[in-house]
Design an enzyme around this catalytic site. Structure first.
Site, PDB file in Angstrom:
ATOM      1  N   CYS A 136       0.828  -1.205   0.000  1.00  0.00           N
ATOM      2  CA  CYS A 136       0.000   0.000   0.000  1.00  0.00           C
ATOM      3  C   CYS A 136       0.866   1.260   0.000  1.00  0.00           C
ATOM      4  O   CYS A 136       1.517   1.563  -0.984  1.00  0.00           O
ATOM      5  CB  CYS A 136      -0.977  -0.048   1.160  1.00  0.00           C
ATOM      6  SG  CYS A 136      -2.385   1.084   0.966  1.00  0.00           S
ATOM      7  N   HIS A 137       0.898   2.038   1.090  1.00  0.00           N
ATOM      8  CA  HIS A 137       1.782   3.196   1.172  1.00  0.00           C
ATOM      9  C   HIS A 137       3.146   2.833   1.753  1.00  0.00           C
ATOM     10  O   HIS A 137       4.057   3.666   1.744  1.00  0.00           O
ATOM     11  CB  HIS A 137       1.136   4.308   2.006  1.00  0.00           C
ATOM     12  CG  HIS A 137       0.023   5.014   1.308  1.00  0.00           C
ATOM     13  ND1 HIS A 137      -1.274   4.529   1.316  1.00  0.00           N
ATOM     14  CD2 HIS A 137      -0.005   6.145   0.554  1.00  0.00           C
ATOM     15  CE1 HIS A 137      -2.048   5.343   0.606  1.00  0.00           C
ATOM     16  NE2 HIS A 137      -1.317   6.322   0.134  1.00  0.00           N
ATOM     17  N   GLU A 167      -5.553   6.929  -4.812  1.00  0.00           N
ATOM     18  CA  GLU A 167      -5.365   8.128  -3.995  1.00  0.00           C
ATOM     19  C   GLU A 167      -6.434   9.165  -4.321  1.00  0.00           C
ATOM     20  O   GLU A 167      -6.991   9.831  -3.428  1.00  0.00           O
ATOM     21  CB  GLU A 167      -3.973   8.718  -4.236  1.00  0.00           C
ATOM     22  CG  GLU A 167      -3.443   9.559  -3.102  1.00  0.00           C
ATOM     23  CD  GLU A 167      -3.076   8.733  -1.873  1.00  0.00           C
ATOM     24  OE1 GLU A 167      -3.894   8.722  -0.912  1.00  0.00           O
ATOM     25  OE2 GLU A 167      -1.997   8.120  -1.849  1.00  0.00           O
TER      26      GLU A 167
END
Length: 234
Positions: A136-137, A167
């Site tokens: 993910c991030h 996003e």
């Protein structure tokens, strides 16, 4: 048995929105238990050390609605104790670990790329033949990692992360410091996006990346496979 380092964000503010953030629980808990159940030793660290805070949106107030791995983590005193007293990444010796895993949560977009110690740990573990994984991030911790010649670690490799479209879908395009997909493309990585909010995980040698929380289990499976292969080849 391998030694795995999991590094969490210490950042708790979502830009200037006034909203809290942190690590995303599913992205920690699913791989954590996959590694522990496979017999590996897991160490929890964070950028600053001490208690690591989760993103409130990642923990449903109703236990029955939580992923099983998340509830299991919450019910495990030893796991919660480790989460409450993480080591600072600057105090970690990367040579002690066979792999590093970076869970996401929007907090990582703010402090992972700014951490010289994290970049050094990722770079060192990969250079030593270890496995690097993120979801993910969490891949924000890869953007400043390099190879021995100084080139970006991700250059020329297939990668994945939370996408520009995802996003935008969550309304945070103008809140995060940069867009991961865009940055990876700028670094020369071959970014491979899956459909929004569906399971997508990619392995390129000893680098494993996943797109979103739904990809946590797939990333964990690829990480276990890579650990088995690298240890067999050692």
């Amino acid at each position: 048995m391998a030694d795995i380092l999991i590094v969490l964000t210490s950042h708790t503010a979502l830009g200037e929105t006034g909203r809290p953030t942190g690590f995303y629980y599913e992205e920690l808990a699913v791989p954590y238990w996959a590694l522990v159940d496979a017999g590996h030793r897991v160490t929890l660290a964070s950028i600053q050390g001490g208690p690591a805070a989760h993103d409130p949106t990642s923990l449903d107030a109703e236990p029955s609605k939580r992923p099983a791995a998340v509830q299991r983590f919450l019910d495990a005193p030893e796991a919660l104790a480790a989460l409450a007293d993480t080591a600072a990444i600057s105090d970690i010796d990367p040579a002690a670990y066979d792999a590093i895993f970076l869970p996401g949560g929007h907090g990582t977009a703010f402090d992972f790329p700014q951490s010289t110690a994290l970049a050094k740990a990722v770079s060192a573990i990969h250079a030593a033949g270890g496995v690097v994984a993120a979801v993910c991030h969490g891949p924000a911790g890869l953007v400043t990692a390099t190879r021995a010649d100084g080139t970006p670690l991700v250059a020329g490799l297939r990668v994945n992360s939370f996408t520009n479209a995802e996003e935008e879908a969550v309304g945070l395009t103008d809140v995060v410091p940069f867009l991961l997909e865009t940055r990876f493309r700028e670094l020369g990585a071959h970014f491979e996006a899956g459909a929004d909010f569906t399971e997508t995980a990619i392995r390129d040698g000893r680098l494993i990346t996943g797109q979103n929380p739904m990809s946590s289990a797939a990333v964990a499976t690829l990480l276990l496979d890579a650990l088995t292969e690298t240890r067999a080849a050692a």
